[in-house]
Design a protein around this motif. Sequence first.
Motif, PDB file in Angstrom:
ATOM      1  N   HIS A   1      14.624  19.345   3.524  1.00 16.17           N
ATOM      2  CA  HIS A   1      14.496  17.907   3.791  1.00 16.17           C
ATOM      3  C   HIS A   1      15.693  17.428   4.613  1.00 16.17           C
ATOM      4  N   TYR A   2      15.639  17.554   5.930  1.00 17.55           N
ATOM      5  CA  TYR A   2      14.466  17.858   6.726  1.00 17.55           C
ATOM      6  C   TYR A   2      14.868  18.893   7.750  1.00 17.55           C
ATOM      7  N   PRO A   3      13.934  19.705   8.237  1.00 15.66           N
ATOM      8  CA  PRO A   3      14.316  20.784   9.154  1.00 15.66           C
ATOM      9  C   PRO A   3      14.921  20.270  10.462  1.00 15.66           C
TER      10      PRO A   3
ATOM     11  N   ASP B   1      -1.308   6.630  -2.915  1.00 19.90           N
ATOM     12  CA  ASP B   1      -0.280   5.893  -2.172  1.00 19.90           C
ATOM     13  C   ASP B   1      -0.015   4.527  -2.807  1.00 19.90           C
ATOM     14  N   ALA B   2       1.244   4.122  -2.797  1.00 20.00           N
ATOM     15  CA  ALA B   2       1.613   2.775  -3.264  1.00 20.00           C
ATOM     16  C   ALA B   2       3.050   2.508  -2.837  1.00 20.00           C
ATOM     17  N   GLY B   3       3.393   1.229  -2.705  1.00 21.65           N
ATOM     18  CA  GLY B   3       4.754   0.865  -2.321  1.00 21.65           C
ATOM     19  C   GLY B   3       5.073  -0.534  -2.791  1.00 21.65           C
TER      20      GLY B   3
ATOM     21  N   GLU C   1      17.303  -2.067   2.469  1.00 19.97           N
ATOM     22  CA  GLU C   1      17.539  -0.774   1.832  1.00 19.97           C
ATOM     23  C   GLU C   1      16.239   0.020   1.721  1.00 19.97           C
ATOM     24  N   ASP C   2      16.284   1.263   2.179  1.00 21.25           N
ATOM     25  CA  ASP C   2      15.151   2.172   1.989  1.00 21.25           C
ATOM     26  C   ASP C   2      15.398   2.938   0.689  1.00 21.25           C
ATOM     27  N   CYS C   3      14.715   2.488  -0.360  1.00 29.80           N
ATOM     28  CA  CYS C   3      14.928   3.044  -1.705  1.00 29.80           C
ATOM     29  C   CYS C   3      13.827   4.027  -2.110  1.00 29.80           C
ATOM     30  N   ALA C   4      13.102   4.549  -1.131  1.00 32.38           N
ATOM     31  CA  ALA C   4      11.942   5.400  -1.432  1.00 32.38           C
ATOM     32  C   ALA C   4      12.304   6.601  -2.308  1.00 32.38           C
ATOM     33  N   GLN C   5      13.566   7.062  -2.197  1.00 39.31           N
ATOM     34  CA  GLN C   5      13.957   8.261  -2.947  1.00 39.31           C
ATOM     35  C   GLN C   5      14.916   7.933  -4.086  1.00 39.31           C
ATOM     36  N   ALA C   6      15.080   6.644  -4.397  1.00 43.38           N
ATOM     37  CA  ALA C   6      16.224   6.306  -5.263  1.00 43.38           C
ATOM     38  C   ALA C   6      15.944   5.241  -6.317  1.00 43.38           C
TER      39      ALA C   6
ATOM     40  N   ALA D   1       0.787  -1.232   0.000  1.00 39.85           N
ATOM     41  CA  ALA D   1       0.000   0.000   0.000  1.00 39.85           C
ATOM     42  C   ALA D   1       0.825   1.292   0.000  1.00 39.85           C
ATOM     43  N   ASN D   2       2.012   1.265   0.570  1.00 43.80           N
ATOM     44  CA  ASN D   2       2.854   2.462   0.620  1.00 43.80           C
ATOM     45  C   ASN D   2       4.268   2.087   1.055  1.00 43.80           C
ATOM     46  N   GLY D   3       5.162   3.052   1.016  1.00 46.22           N
ATOM     47  CA  GLY D   3       6.561   2.788   1.316  1.00 46.22           C
ATOM     48  C   GLY D   3       6.838   2.540   2.790  1.00 46.22           C
ATOM     49  N   THR D   4       6.045   3.133   3.652  1.00 44.12           N
ATOM     50  CA  THR D   4       6.219   2.907   5.083  1.00 44.12           C
ATOM     51  C   THR D   4       5.877   1.461   5.422  1.00 44.12           C
ATOM     52  N   ASP D   5       4.737   1.001   4.890  1.00 45.70           N
ATOM     53  CA  ASP D   5       4.347  -0.401   5.094  1.00 45.70           C
ATOM     54  C   ASP D   5       5.426  -1.347   4.579  1.00 45.70           C
ATOM     55  N   SER D   6       6.021  -1.019   3.446  1.00 46.60           N
ATOM     56  CA  SER D   6       6.986  -1.964   2.865  1.00 46.60           C
ATOM     57  C   SER D   6       8.155  -2.199   3.823  1.00 46.60           C
ATOM     58  N   ILE D   7       8.614  -1.164   4.514  1.00 49.63           N
ATOM     59  CA  ILE D   7       9.711  -1.343   5.483  1.00 49.63           C
ATOM     60  C   ILE D   7       9.219  -2.203   6.649  1.00 49.63           C
ATOM     61  N   GLU D   8       8.033  -1.846   7.138  1.00 40.75           N
ATOM     62  CA  GLU D   8       7.486  -2.543   8.302  1.00 40.75           C
ATOM     63  C   GLU D   8       7.244  -4.027   7.996  1.00 40.75           C
TER      64      GLU D   8
ATOM     65  N   PRO E   1      19.991   1.286   5.549  1.00 43.10           N
ATOM     66  CA  PRO E   1      20.560   2.462   4.884  1.00 43.10           C
ATOM     67  C   PRO E   1      19.483   3.131   4.032  1.00 43.10           C
ATOM     68  N   VAL E   2      19.526   4.445   3.997  1.00 38.10           N
ATOM     69  CA  VAL E   2      18.586   5.204   3.162  1.00 38.10           C
ATOM     70  C   VAL E   2      19.389   5.845   2.036  1.00 38.10           C
ATOM     71  N   HIS E   3      18.942   5.640   0.820  1.00 40.24           N
ATOM     72  CA  HIS E   3      19.618   6.252  -0.335  1.00 40.24           C
ATOM     73  C   HIS E   3      19.039   7.663  -0.476  1.00 40.24           C
TER      74      HIS E   3
ATOM     75  N   ILE F   1      10.634  10.227   8.461  1.00 36.59           N
ATOM     76  CA  ILE F   1      10.387   9.488   9.700  1.00 36.59           C
ATOM     77  C   ILE F   1      10.000   8.020   9.473  1.00 36.59           C
ATOM     78  N   SER F   2       9.492   7.682   8.301  1.00 32.76           N
ATOM     79  CA  SER F   2       9.092   6.286   8.028  1.00 32.76           C
ATOM     80  C   SER F   2      10.180   5.287   8.397  1.00 32.76           C
ATOM     81  N   THR F   3      11.434   5.638   8.137  1.00 33.81           N
ATOM     82  CA  THR F   3      12.539   4.708   8.340  1.00 33.81           C
ATOM     83  C   THR F   3      12.615   4.243   9.796  1.00 33.81           C
ATOM     84  N   SER F   4      12.533   5.186  10.727  1.00 35.28           N
ATOM     85  CA  SER F   4      12.599   4.821  12.140  1.00 35.28           C
ATOM     86  C   SER F   4      11.230   4.402  12.684  1.00 35.28           C
TER      87      SER F   4
HETATM   88  C1  LIG Z   1       8.664   8.669   1.132  1.00 36.83           C
HETATM   89  C2  LIG Z   1       9.577   7.925   2.011  1.00 36.83           C
HETATM   90  C3  LIG Z   1       9.161   6.775   2.730  1.00 36.83           C
HETATM   91  C4  LIG Z   1       7.739   6.375   2.886  1.00 36.83           C
HETATM   92  O1  LIG Z   1       6.986   6.228   1.791  1.00 36.83           O
HETATM   93  P1  LIG Z   1       5.391   6.387   1.869  1.00 36.83           P
HETATM   94  O2  LIG Z   1       4.970   5.754   0.581  1.00 36.83           O
HETATM   95  O3  LIG Z   1       5.094   7.842   1.937  1.00 36.83           O
HETATM   96  O4  LIG Z   1       4.897   5.645   3.042  1.00 36.83           O
HETATM   97  C5  LIG Z   1      10.118   6.061   3.420  1.00 36.83           C
HETATM   98  N1  LIG Z   1      11.402   6.437   3.446  1.00 36.83           N
HETATM   99  C6  LIG Z   1      11.835   7.537   2.804  1.00 36.83           C
HETATM  100  C7  LIG Z   1      13.288   7.874   2.867  1.00 36.83           C
HETATM  101  C8  LIG Z   1      10.940   8.325   2.082  1.00 36.83           C
HETATM  102  O5  LIG Z   1      11.384   9.413   1.453  1.00 36.83           O
END
Ligand SMILES: *Cc1c(COP(=O)(O)O)cnc(C)c1O
Length: 364
Positions: A311-313, A194-196, A157-162, A59-66, A131-133, A88-91
């Motif tokens: 990104h991010y204050p 939303d999607a992941g 790997e958190d590839c949400a931005q990469a 459903a989204n990127g946060t769920d995918s990590i979890e 690690p977050v890219h 914040i999704s990462t932590s």
């Molecule tokens: C966007 C993002 C997520 C979460 O993705 P969502 O689809 O918004 O839940 C996780 N990690 C990083 C680094 C992101 O930029």
Amino acid sequence: MSQIPFVDLHAQYLSIKNEIDAAIENVIKSSNYIGGEPVKLFEKEFADYLGIQNVEACANGTDSIEIILKALGIGSGDEVIVPAISWISTSEAVSSVGASPVFVDVDENTFTINANLIESKITSRTKAIIPVHLYGQPAEMDKIMSLSKKHKLFVIEDCAQAHGAKFNNQMVGTFGIASSFSFYPGKNLGAYGDAGAIATNDKNLAEKCRLIANHGQLTKHHHVIEGRNSRMDGLQAAILSVKLKHLHKWTVARQRAAALYKKIISAKSNILIQQSFPNSEHVYHLFVVRVKNRTEITKRFDEQGIAWAIHYPKALPFLGAYQHLNFSSSDFPVAAQITGEILSIPMYPELSEVQIEKIGALLF
Ligand SMILES: *Cc1c(COP(=O)(O)O)cnc(C)c1O
């Protein structure tokens, strides 16, 4: 509206309107609203794009990590290493499964997790490193992978931005045991909602993730475990299939825009850009500079109608959500310092040379 927006999703839609409209119409005609053929097709296409065996949509990127953490059996009493700077999704995903995020400061040049500081944070309870890219720039994967081997830790790997970024000419998302992707609309590959997705070469892990994401069902009404609802809908999958075909072209356009920014900025001594590792490919989800006079620059941007963001204050350890951990800036000196200096300037494939020059002229 800004004269130069931060991203221009509408311009992108107009450039592929016919394909998108047809894809949406197809889904509606077939009533494949949740799961079904469009999702299966996108999973296959995205797996081929990454060069990986399994992609499980969710459903989204946060769920995918979890879901990955859960599928690996990480939970209460476990520790997971995460960078001090990320969304914040990462932590949050680590805490959601009952484990504890352990923050590591970032590198002052690449802004990604400082691999040299990881080992000192490893304890007998450490189970994984995420690690977050960051901003589209791969983290230092060679060092991270060798540390994980030495200490028998999972790398997620958190590839949400990469999407499509490379380290040592290898696609990010293919280094660790599994990787997570977000298709939030503003990401490099973005849906219209939303999607992941989860990507992994481990077939058993992929199946476990699929189970968790779909109420523990192996087949309909055959619930072998309790899972959850984290499904991708058919409209998002069909839109993503269309957009995936254009992703490479858009990545090249982002890289071209970045090269032009760098050329303009190289003449300015007071501005630092995010550094890349050799043989790595940055996909510029964001273009982030470090400046000493951020307030002055953003005031100029506001006057000229140019959008900007930070990104991010605040680094993750300093957010209200982690107040109970009582961190001070001396615990994460680089993160504390650079969050006061980083500035994200407009970056999207449709950005023109004229616009980039206009933005660049205000950076001094
Ligand atoms: C966007 C993002 C997520 C979460 O993705 P969502 O689809 O918004 O839940 C996780 N990690 C990083 C680094 C992101 O930029």
